[in-house]
Motif scaffolding. Structure first.
Motif, PDB file in Angstrom:
ATOM      1  N   ARG A  12       0.804  -1.230   0.000  1.00  0.00           N
ATOM      2  CA  ARG A  12       0.000   0.000   0.000  1.00  0.00           C
ATOM      3  C   ARG A  12       0.835   1.277   0.000  1.00  0.00           C
ATOM      4  O   ARG A  12       0.290   2.366   0.011  1.00  0.00           O
ATOM      5  CB  ARG A  12      -0.995  -0.001   1.160  1.00  0.00           C
ATOM      6  CG  ARG A  12      -1.951  -1.204   1.043  1.00  0.00           C
ATOM      7  CD  ARG A  12      -3.105  -1.123   1.960  1.00  0.00           C
ATOM      8  NE  ARG A  12      -3.945  -0.008   1.531  1.00  0.00           N
ATOM      9  CZ  ARG A  12      -4.989   0.416   2.218  1.00  0.00           C
ATOM     10  NH1 ARG A  12      -5.324  -0.174   3.322  1.00  0.00           N
ATOM     11  NH2 ARG A  12      -5.695   1.436   1.792  1.00  0.00           N
ATOM     12  N   THR A  13       2.148   1.176  -0.041  1.00  0.00           N
ATOM     13  CA  THR A  13       2.987   2.372  -0.092  1.00  0.00           C
ATOM     14  C   THR A  13       2.791   3.114  -1.405  1.00  0.00           C
ATOM     15  O   THR A  13       2.623   4.338  -1.428  1.00  0.00           O
ATOM     16  CB  THR A  13       4.471   2.009   0.087  1.00  0.00           C
ATOM     17  OG1 THR A  13       4.618   1.347   1.347  1.00  0.00           O
ATOM     18  CG2 THR A  13       5.361   3.233   0.045  1.00  0.00           C
ATOM     19  N   ASN A  14       2.797   2.390  -2.513  1.00  0.00           N
ATOM     20  CA  ASN A  14       2.594   3.038  -3.809  1.00  0.00           C
ATOM     21  C   ASN A  14       1.181   3.584  -3.964  1.00  0.00           C
ATOM     22  O   ASN A  14       0.970   4.580  -4.644  1.00  0.00           O
ATOM     23  CB  ASN A  14       2.927   2.065  -4.946  1.00  0.00           C
ATOM     24  CG  ASN A  14       4.412   1.861  -5.051  1.00  0.00           C
ATOM     25  OD1 ASN A  14       5.146   2.783  -5.329  1.00  0.00           O
ATOM     26  ND2 ASN A  14       4.858   0.649  -4.781  1.00  0.00           N
ATOM     27  N   GLU A  15       0.222   2.943  -3.328  1.00  0.00           N
ATOM     28  CA  GLU A  15      -1.149   3.467  -3.329  1.00  0.00           C
ATOM     29  C   GLU A  15      -1.174   4.850  -2.670  1.00  0.00           C
ATOM     30  O   GLU A  15      -1.744   5.796  -3.206  1.00  0.00           O
ATOM     31  CB  GLU A  15      -2.076   2.515  -2.577  1.00  0.00           C
ATOM     32  CG  GLU A  15      -3.490   3.046  -2.436  1.00  0.00           C
ATOM     33  CD  GLU A  15      -4.376   2.145  -1.594  1.00  0.00           C
ATOM     34  OE1 GLU A  15      -5.540   2.517  -1.397  1.00  0.00           O
ATOM     35  OE2 GLU A  15      -3.913   1.085  -1.123  1.00  0.00           O
ATOM     36  N   ARG A  16      -0.549   4.967  -1.516  1.00  0.00           N
ATOM     37  CA  ARG A  16      -0.521   6.255  -0.807  1.00  0.00           C
ATOM     38  C   ARG A  16       0.222   7.312  -1.623  1.00  0.00           C
ATOM     39  O   ARG A  16      -0.211   8.463  -1.705  1.00  0.00           O
ATOM     40  CB  ARG A  16       0.126   6.083   0.568  1.00  0.00           C
ATOM     41  CG  ARG A  16      -0.755   5.325   1.545  1.00  0.00           C
ATOM     42  CD  ARG A  16      -0.202   5.372   2.972  1.00  0.00           C
ATOM     43  NE  ARG A  16       1.113   4.751   3.086  1.00  0.00           N
ATOM     44  CZ  ARG A  16       1.327   3.485   3.407  1.00  0.00           C
ATOM     45  NH1 ARG A  16       0.303   2.688   3.636  1.00  0.00           N
ATOM     46  NH2 ARG A  16       2.553   3.008   3.514  1.00  0.00           N
ATOM     47  N   ASN A  17       1.338   6.933  -2.233  1.00  0.00           N
ATOM     48  CA  ASN A  17       2.115   7.897  -3.016  1.00  0.00           C
ATOM     49  C   ASN A  17       1.360   8.367  -4.252  1.00  0.00           C
ATOM     50  O   ASN A  17       1.307   9.567  -4.536  1.00  0.00           O
ATOM     51  CB  ASN A  17       3.457   7.283  -3.421  1.00  0.00           C
ATOM     52  CG  ASN A  17       4.365   7.043  -2.238  1.00  0.00           C
ATOM     53  OD1 ASN A  17       4.226   7.661  -1.190  1.00  0.00           O
ATOM     54  ND2 ASN A  17       5.303   6.130  -2.391  1.00  0.00           N
ATOM     55  N   ALA A  18       0.774   7.434  -5.002  1.00  0.00           N
ATOM     56  CA  ALA A  18       0.022   7.815  -6.201  1.00  0.00           C
ATOM     57  C   ALA A  18      -1.175   8.684  -5.840  1.00  0.00           C
ATOM     58  O   ALA A  18      -1.472   9.671  -6.517  1.00  0.00           O
ATOM     59  CB  ALA A  18      -0.436   6.568  -6.948  1.00  0.00           C
ATOM     60  N   LEU A  31      -7.481   3.035  -9.280  1.00  0.00           N
ATOM     61  CA  LEU A  31      -7.379   1.829 -10.089  1.00  0.00           C
ATOM     62  C   LEU A  31      -6.269   0.967  -9.491  1.00  0.00           C
ATOM     63  O   LEU A  31      -5.087   1.235  -9.675  1.00  0.00           O
ATOM     64  CB  LEU A  31      -7.062   2.170 -11.545  1.00  0.00           C
ATOM     65  CG  LEU A  31      -8.088   3.046 -12.252  1.00  0.00           C
ATOM     66  CD1 LEU A  31      -7.592   3.429 -13.633  1.00  0.00           C
ATOM     67  CD2 LEU A  31      -9.419   2.325 -12.343  1.00  0.00           C
ATOM     68  N   ASN A  32      -6.673  -0.037  -8.741  1.00  0.00           N
ATOM     69  CA  ASN A  32      -5.728  -0.902  -8.035  1.00  0.00           C
ATOM     70  C   ASN A  32      -5.452  -2.135  -8.892  1.00  0.00           C
ATOM     71  O   ASN A  32      -6.341  -2.949  -9.128  1.00  0.00           O
ATOM     72  CB  ASN A  32      -6.312  -1.305  -6.686  1.00  0.00           C
ATOM     73  CG  ASN A  32      -5.348  -2.107  -5.860  1.00  0.00           C
ATOM     74  OD1 ASN A  32      -4.339  -2.595  -6.333  1.00  0.00           O
ATOM     75  ND2 ASN A  32      -5.670  -2.249  -4.583  1.00  0.00           N
ATOM     76  N   PHE A  33      -4.213  -2.276  -9.368  1.00  0.00           N
ATOM     77  CA  PHE A  33      -3.834  -3.386 -10.221  1.00  0.00           C
ATOM     78  C   PHE A  33      -3.031  -4.447  -9.457  1.00  0.00           C
ATOM     79  O   PHE A  33      -2.356  -5.264 -10.067  1.00  0.00           O
ATOM     80  CB  PHE A  33      -3.016  -2.873 -11.411  1.00  0.00           C
ATOM     81  CG  PHE A  33      -3.868  -2.191 -12.437  1.00  0.00           C
ATOM     82  CD1 PHE A  33      -4.349  -2.893 -13.521  1.00  0.00           C
ATOM     83  CD2 PHE A  33      -4.196  -0.855 -12.307  1.00  0.00           C
ATOM     84  CE1 PHE A  33      -5.144  -2.271 -14.472  1.00  0.00           C
ATOM     85  CE2 PHE A  33      -4.982  -0.226 -13.247  1.00  0.00           C
ATOM     86  CZ  PHE A  33      -5.469  -0.932 -14.337  1.00  0.00           C
ATOM     87  N   THR A  34      -3.134  -4.464  -8.138  1.00  0.00           N
ATOM     88  CA  THR A  34      -2.377  -5.412  -7.330  1.00  0.00           C
ATOM     89  C   THR A  34      -2.936  -6.822  -7.462  1.00  0.00           C
ATOM     90  O   THR A  34      -2.187  -7.773  -7.635  1.00  0.00           O
ATOM     91  CB  THR A  34      -2.379  -4.981  -5.849  1.00  0.00           C
ATOM     92  OG1 THR A  34      -1.943  -3.621  -5.774  1.00  0.00           O
ATOM     93  CG2 THR A  34      -1.455  -5.852  -5.022  1.00  0.00           C
ATOM     94  N   ASN A  35      -4.227  -6.979  -7.375  1.00  0.00           N
ATOM     95  CA  ASN A  35      -4.877  -8.286  -7.468  1.00  0.00           C
ATOM     96  C   ASN A  35      -5.258  -8.550  -8.926  1.00  0.00           C
ATOM     97  O   ASN A  35      -6.108  -7.863  -9.469  1.00  0.00           O
ATOM     98  CB  ASN A  35      -6.126  -8.309  -6.583  1.00  0.00           C
ATOM     99  CG  ASN A  35      -6.782  -9.663  -6.546  1.00  0.00           C
ATOM    100  OD1 ASN A  35      -6.598 -10.495  -7.420  1.00  0.00           O
ATOM    101  ND2 ASN A  35      -7.575  -9.881  -5.514  1.00  0.00           N
ATOM    102  N   PRO A  36      -4.661  -9.552  -9.574  1.00  0.00           N
ATOM    103  CA  PRO A  36      -4.927  -9.787 -10.989  1.00  0.00           C
ATOM    104  C   PRO A  36      -6.378 -10.159 -11.285  1.00  0.00           C
ATOM    105  O   PRO A  36      -6.855  -9.955 -12.398  1.00  0.00           O
ATOM    106  CB  PRO A  36      -3.981 -10.929 -11.360  1.00  0.00           C
ATOM    107  CG  PRO A  36      -3.632 -11.590 -10.086  1.00  0.00           C
ATOM    108  CD  PRO A  36      -3.725 -10.530  -9.021  1.00  0.00           C
ATOM    109  N   ASP A  37      -7.106 -10.681 -10.290  1.00  0.00           N
ATOM    110  CA  ASP A  37      -8.509 -11.051 -10.500  1.00  0.00           C
ATOM    111  C   ASP A  37      -9.439  -9.847 -10.523  1.00  0.00           C
ATOM    112  O   ASP A  37     -10.580  -9.950 -10.946  1.00  0.00           O
ATOM    113  CB  ASP A  37      -8.967 -12.017  -9.408  1.00  0.00           C
ATOM    114  CG  ASP A  37      -8.205 -13.330  -9.447  1.00  0.00           C
ATOM    115  OD1 ASP A  37      -7.773 -13.730 -10.552  1.00  0.00           O
ATOM    116  OD2 ASP A  37      -8.031 -13.953  -8.377  1.00  0.00           O
ATOM    117  N   LYS A  38      -8.959  -8.714 -10.053  1.00  0.00           N
ATOM    118  CA  LYS A  38      -9.804  -7.515  -9.979  1.00  0.00           C
ATOM    119  C   LYS A  38      -9.359  -6.406 -10.922  1.00  0.00           C
ATOM    120  O   LYS A  38      -9.814  -5.281 -10.805  1.00  0.00           O
ATOM    121  CB  LYS A  38      -9.837  -6.998  -8.539  1.00  0.00           C
ATOM    122  CG  LYS A  38     -10.486  -7.976  -7.594  1.00  0.00           C
ATOM    123  CD  LYS A  38     -10.633  -7.408  -6.213  1.00  0.00           C
ATOM    124  CE  LYS A  38     -11.320  -8.421  -5.327  1.00  0.00           C
ATOM    125  NZ  LYS A  38     -11.552  -7.924  -3.990  1.00  0.00           N
TER     126      LYS A  38
END
Length: 70
Positions: A12-18, A31-38
């Protein structure tokens, strides 16, 4: 104009920075691309702003993140 925070962020570090950078431009859509299913497809216009963030190791972005961003 829409503003997007687009990230691959296992810790979640890059989430906070972006998000922090994108908020400068206005309301942020995540747009969270961490989970490939979502992973979702998004069409942006030339007036939209997107801030991308992903972890970098040894000067390289994780291949899986690049594949999901494309």
């Amino acid at each position: 104009m829409s503003t997007y925070a687009v990230y691959f962020s296992p810790t979640r570090t890059n989430e906070r920075n972006a998000t922090a950078i994108a908020e400068v431009f206005g309301d942020v859509k995540h747009l969270n691309f961490t989970n490939p299913d979502k992973v979702q497809e998004v069409v942006m216009t030339k007036d939209d702003v997107a801030v991308f963030a992903a972890p970098v190791y040894g000067g390289r972005i994780f291949k899986g993140a690049m594949e999901r961003f494309s």
